[in-house]
Enzyme design. Structure first.
Site, short mmCIF file in Angstrom:
data_model
loop_
_atom_site.label_atom_id
_atom_site.label_comp_id
_atom_site.label_asym_id
_atom_site.label_seq_id
_atom_site.Cartn_x
_atom_site.Cartn_y
_atom_site.Cartn_z
N LYS A 34 -51.83 63.54 -53.07
CA LYS A 34 -52.39 64.69 -52.36
C LYS A 34 -51.68 64.85 -51.01
O LYS A 34 -50.95 63.97 -50.56
CB LYS A 34 -53.89 64.51 -52.17
CG LYS A 34 -54.26 63.24 -51.42
CD LYS A 34 -55.75 63.00 -51.42
CE LYS A 34 -56.09 61.72 -50.64
NZ LYS A 34 -57.54 61.50 -50.55
N TYR A 242 -43.98 65.74 -18.29
CA TYR A 242 -45.18 66.43 -17.84
C TYR A 242 -46.18 65.46 -17.24
O TYR A 242 -46.37 64.34 -17.72
CB TYR A 242 -45.85 67.15 -19.01
CG TYR A 242 -45.13 68.42 -19.45
CD1 TYR A 242 -44.87 69.45 -18.55
CD2 TYR A 242 -44.75 68.58 -20.77
CE1 TYR A 242 -44.23 70.60 -18.96
CE2 TYR A 242 -44.11 69.74 -21.20
CZ TYR A 242 -43.85 70.74 -20.28
OH TYR A 242 -43.22 71.89 -20.69
#
Length: 342
Positions: A34, A242
């Site tokens: 899956k 950042y």
């Protein structure tokens, strides 16, 4: 088109992991493919495992079943989420079996395909999908290929594991089916009492270590490499990235790499992740951004723009670095990688 990211998948490692899991279980082993083979490629995984001897495959939805396409004639495919009200056309057209999870799904299957085999999920304690044990009378008349249940705490030493096992044993004794299936990757490690007729490994096929019993037996499957965009010096006292979360205590050599959270290298690796150039470890400096990270390269003075470095993506190690589960590390990998199977 050149891509500055590589995801290399080792098919022989997937095959070796499946064989170890099957040997550990002592019964037939299927494979959960899956989420596009846990992010690595469902079709390629299925083909590699069919070559190794696997014949039972599991996806979540009918859309995943259709995307997978036809498998070898000897292989079977099960859709774990069953048959919803919008799945009837797909369920009638595709050869996959549904795993029925509710009274409503049972009634729907009896209406549209009463003579076709199906699988059934019984809820023994996870309270997610599955019929309650008190609802099994509704299954009368179905041709049940495999009766399933699913562990809630298989990766932990929990009293619920034994409780679920006893509940499933009692239901299996009362409800006829061709086969019975209970264990995922973690359940396989709990011992052969959990194996029944068929096990359904997922994570450990792809390099995840579900429990300590698997340590040293499961091989790394996915390797990630990123190309250097720029090499620079971060002067003493200046920050990088950042939020200025990394400040250089001394002049620090840094390489800026073409990878970030848009590629599935998530912010949990900020100041915790690492990469490798040969035997040299390269720590992540500061915050992971959307498309870029910085790594310290003082130990590798020869690295330059255009060179490749390997990201530490051994799943147990990367999980500890980032605080993310091994499942998340696999299934969040993005679409910008050049994907290669070897």
């Amino acid at each position: 088109m050149h891509r500055p990211l590589r995801l290399t998948v080792d098919r022989t490692a997937i095959q070796a992991n499946w064989r170890w899991l099957a040997d550990r279980a002592g019964v037939r082993a299927g494979a959960a493919i899956k989420a596009n083979g846990y992010g690595l490629g469902a079709r390629e995984t299925a083909e590699a495992l069919i070559e190794a001897g696997c014949r039972d495959f599991f996806v979540s939805t009918w859309a995943e079943a259709e995307a997978l396409g036809s498998l070898a004639q000897s292989a079977s495919l099960v859709v774990l989420h069953g048959v919803g009200p919008d799945d009837i056309e797909s369920a009638q057209r595709l050869p996959a079996r549904p795993c029925l999870n509710s009274i409503g799904q049972v009634g729907r299957w009896k209406q549209i395909a009463p003579d076709r085999p199906c699988d059934v999920m019984i809820d023994t304690g996870i309270n997610r999908l599955g019929l309650r044990p008190t609802e099994i009378a509704a299954l009368e008349g179905l041709v049940i290929d495999t009766l399933h249940s699913h562990l809630a705490c298989g990766d932990e030493d929990s009293a619920l594991n034994d409780m679920q096992l006893e509940r499933f044993r009692a239901i299996a004794a009362a409800l006829p089916a061709r086969r019975y299936s209970f264990a995922n990757s973690a359940g396989i490690c709990l011992g052969r009492d959990y194996s029944f007729d068929l096990v359904r490994p997922g994570l450990s096929l792809y390099g995840g270590v579900a429990r300590e019993e698997a340590e040293g037996h499961i091989r790394q499957v996915a390797r990630i490499e990123a190309q250097i965009v720029q090499r620079r010096t971060v002067p003493q006292g200046e920050s990088c990235g950042y939020g200025a979360t990394f400040v250089a205590r001394e002049d620090t050599e840094a390489a800026i790499l073409n990878i970030g959270y848009a590629d599935g290298y998530l912010r949990g690796f900020s100041s915790h992740g690492s990469a490798f150039s040969g035997e040299y470890a390269l720590p992540v400096l500061g915050r992971v951004s959307m498309d870029l990270i910085a790594v310290g390269v003082d130990a590798a003075p020869g690295l330059k723009e255009g060179d490749w470095v390997e990201i530490d993506y051994d799943l147990p190690s990367a999980s500890k670095q980032s605080g993310l589960s091994q499942y998340e590390l696999l299934t969040t990998l993005g679409s910008r990688f050049e994907r290669r199977w070897i």
